[in-house]
Design an enzyme around this catalytic site. Structure first.
Site, PDB file in Angstrom:
ATOM      1  N   ARG A  56       0.808  -1.232   0.000  1.00  0.00           N
ATOM      2  CA  ARG A  56       0.000   0.000   0.000  1.00  0.00           C
ATOM      3  C   ARG A  56       0.833   1.270   0.000  1.00  0.00           C
ATOM      4  NH1 ARG A  56      -3.829  -2.806   4.391  1.00  0.00           N
ATOM      5  NH2 ARG A  56      -1.769  -3.352   5.137  1.00  0.00           N
ATOM      6  N   ASP A  90       6.328 -23.375   6.567  1.00  0.00           N
ATOM      7  CA  ASP A  90       6.717 -23.495   7.972  1.00  0.00           C
ATOM      8  C   ASP A  90       8.239 -23.469   7.915  1.00  0.00           C
ATOM      9  OD1 ASP A  90       7.721 -24.562  10.418  1.00  0.00           O
ATOM     10  OD2 ASP A  90       5.722 -25.340  10.832  1.00  0.00           O
ATOM     11  N   HIS A  91       8.844 -22.366   8.343  1.00  0.00           N
ATOM     12  CA  HIS A  91      10.273 -22.215   8.037  1.00  0.00           C
ATOM     13  C   HIS A  91      11.132 -23.267   8.757  1.00  0.00           C
ATOM     14  CE1 HIS A  91      10.523 -19.866  11.788  1.00  0.00           C
ATOM     15  NE2 HIS A  91      11.825 -20.027  11.735  1.00  0.00           N
ATOM     16  N   LYS A 138      15.007 -25.772   7.616  1.00  0.00           N
ATOM     17  CA  LYS A 138      16.300 -25.816   8.305  1.00  0.00           C
ATOM     18  C   LYS A 138      17.016 -27.122   7.951  1.00  0.00           C
ATOM     19  CE  LYS A 138      14.650 -23.083  12.254  1.00  0.00           C
ATOM     20  NZ  LYS A 138      15.453 -21.890  12.465  1.00  0.00           N
ATOM     21  N   HIS A 187       5.674 -25.296  14.313  1.00  0.00           N
ATOM     22  CA  HIS A 187       7.057 -25.780  14.313  1.00  0.00           C
ATOM     23  C   HIS A 187       7.241 -27.070  15.137  1.00  0.00           C
ATOM     24  CE1 HIS A 187       7.520 -21.967  12.514  1.00  0.00           C
ATOM     25  NE2 HIS A 187       7.736 -21.253  13.588  1.00  0.00           N
ATOM     26  N   LYS A 241       9.344 -18.050  25.449  1.00  0.00           N
ATOM     27  CA  LYS A 241      10.170 -16.856  25.230  1.00  0.00           C
ATOM     28  C   LYS A 241      10.770 -16.440  26.566  1.00  0.00           C
ATOM     29  CE  LYS A 241       8.142 -15.264  21.051  1.00  0.00           C
ATOM     30  NZ  LYS A 241       9.094 -15.497  19.959  1.00  0.00           N
TER      31      LYS A 241
END
Ligand code: BG6
Length: 516
Positions: A66, A203-204, A208, A266, A366
């Protein structure tokens, strides 16, 4: 197996690893191209693919967003992103200039019909100018609330099918829904416009190296598979811990939490790769068939049973490596009385002949002391102890740890006699480390995944039924949690390994979390 039956050129695993693959020319349209993901991850990954000569000469990028940016400004932002985030360091001038020739910016609102009509014309022009042959990939890198509109507009403007015999694909970033119903709805919207084999749900973690190596480790070696079952394995621990808080993503994270943000995707993918049966071939659907089977074999945790099978936590003020961390509730974008979990642990059982009775403990959080992702397989103890009346339970059990990051590698712990005149037993490890064994840096997850999407290989992407199977396990947990607000949040200090309840949770089973 006799050598006459082994033909390496036909070995499906080897064929599946598909060395030296190169995609056809194509145009990648990135929706939400002014966002962080594009400059931090996507374009540095594309640049590194170009650097390794993996992209076709006519590869082009169109940034769709945008903001009122020019082509020049867009290129400048991307170049800064490469300089700051690419694993290969600052961009090489000639390489960047060549790459940048194929980069342009397309200003439009996501709901503007005219913007898509202009996009269609532009893609046709790129096909002619750069020989993209009608091949297109659309990348949804916007906030998820824009997905439905973009998908519908692409369909309405005939952009889901390519002209000139080319192909069209769509990559969908996470989060893919926020519960089973919304994931099913997003699948319906996608499938109203695209076919399943055009859809690449990213899904990164699957990109890996160490995660891809799980299948190679299990299925290219003969010695592990026979012991990969309830007969020899006591339990499995899957940990993805992060030593950062939510940083500038509080607004997103507060609507999400650890279960949605990490475990649903993950950690469940890691579990599926570790627990799946051998696929009949290393082909996208054969692999995903086995993954979905194992997800479907997991016993759901009913909302009423969440206290028995799950733990949740939220971090308070604390410090990590000497650095003060403020409480989750004081982060920007987070409600001051937020009930969102920044830590979650689950115990899951897979009801299959291989895994019956073996608990899989998953935890992610985290603001924990270290950034570590690993899968630990803990084997049963020896049935009798012969040495000096030492009770079996004083000898540490064999553990195989698949270390995903950092310190990528695999470690096997076993007991050994300590030198000396007594039978002192000590744990020792056999270590494989990527760095020392291969001496080359691994590509970034996005490099592998983007390349696969350009080639048309969906093996490392999540299929519709997998996403839904995973959400159908998470949704009752979310319901159970929603029914009973946590009374003691925040319940762990930043910089410790989660709430005390997580230790009690393991202690109830006579086990402990691995110290990482
Ligand atoms: C993302 C989550 O999917 O994965 C983030 O949204 C998290 O919250 C990140 O930080 C972790 O990825 P990695 O590759 O750093 O382990």
């Amino acid at each position: 197996m006799g050598s006459e039956t082994f033909n390496p050129t036909e070995n499906p695993l080897r064929a599946g690893l598909r060395m030296g693959r190169s995609p056809e020319p194509c145009t990648m349209v990135i929706f939400g191209a002014t966002g962080d993901l594009t400059s931090r991850k996507l374009v540095p990954a594309l640049y590194n693919l170009a650097r390794e000569r993996r992209l076709a000469a006519g590869f082009s990028v169109v940034g769709f967003a945008r903001r009122d940016w020019s082509d020049e400004h867009f290129r400048e932002v991307l170049l800064n992103g490469i300089n700051a985030y690419s694993r290969s360091g600052a961009a090489e001038t000639a390489l960047w200039e060549n790459f940048a020739q194929g980069v342009s910016y397309h200003r439009s609102d996501f709901s503007d019909h005219d913007g898509y009509a202009r996009l269609a014309q532009r893609l046709d022009a790129i096909d002619v100018e750069r020989g993209a042959g009608g091949n297109r990939v659309f990348y949804l890198a916007t906030p998820p609330d824009a997905y439905a509109e973009i998908i519908q507009q692409l369909g309405a403007h005939g952009l889901a099918r390519s002209p000139n015999g080319g192909w069209t694909r769509i990559i969908v970033e996470k989060p893919f829904g926020r519960d089973l119903g919304s994931a099913q709805e997003l699948n319906r919207q996608l499938l109203a416009v695209f076919d399943e084999d055009q859809i690449y749900r990213i899904d990164h973690y699957l990109g890996k190296e160490t995660v891809q190596n799980i299948l190679v480790f299990r299925f290219a070696n003969g010695i592990f598979e026979p012991i990969w079952s309830r007969r020899y394995i006591d339990h499995v621990q899957i940990t993805v811990s992060e030593s950062i808080g939510v940083e500038d993503r509080g607004g997103y994270y507060d609507q999400s939490g650890a279960l949605r943000d990490m475990i649903q995707n993950h950690l469940m993918q890691l579990l599926a790769l570790v627990a799946m049966e051998p696929p009949v071939s290393y082909d996208a659907n054969a692999v995903r068939d086995e993954k979905v089977k194992v997800l479907r074999a997991i016993r759901p945790i009913a909302p009423e049973a969440v206290n028995e099978f799950t733990v949740r936590g939220q971090y308070d003020t604390g410090s990590i490596m000497g650095k003060p961390i403020s409480s989750y509730r004081s982060e920007r974008g987070v409600a001051p009385d937020s009930q969102t979990e920044t830590y979650a642990a689950l115990k899951l059982f897979i009801e299959s002949w291989r895994w019956a009775g073996v608990p899989f403990y998953l935890r992610s959080g985290k603001a924990l002391p270290r950034r570590v992702s690993e899968i630990a397989i803990q084997f049963r103890s020896a049935p009798l102890m012969l040495f000096d009346d030492l009770p079996t339970n004083e000898v540490e059990p064999n553990t195989l740890a698949i270390k995903i990051q950092p310190d990528e590698g695999i470690t096997l712990k076993f007991s050994s006699k300590a030198p000396g005149q007594t039978s002192q037993i000590r744990p020792v490890t056999m270590d494989f480390r990527y760095g020392s064994s291969f001496g080359v840096a691994s590509p970034e997850a996005y490099e592998r995944l983007l390349l696969d999407s350009l080639i048309g290989d969906g093996t490392l992407f999540t299929r519709r039924d997998e996403v839904e199977a995973s959400w159908s396990l998470m949704t009752p947990i979310l319901q159970g949690w929603a029914a009973e607000a946590p009374r003691n949040f925040p319940n762990y200090e930043a910089g410790v390994w989660g709430p005390l309840e997580a230790d009690d949770f393991m202690a109830r089973d006579g086990r402990i979390w691995r110290r990482l």
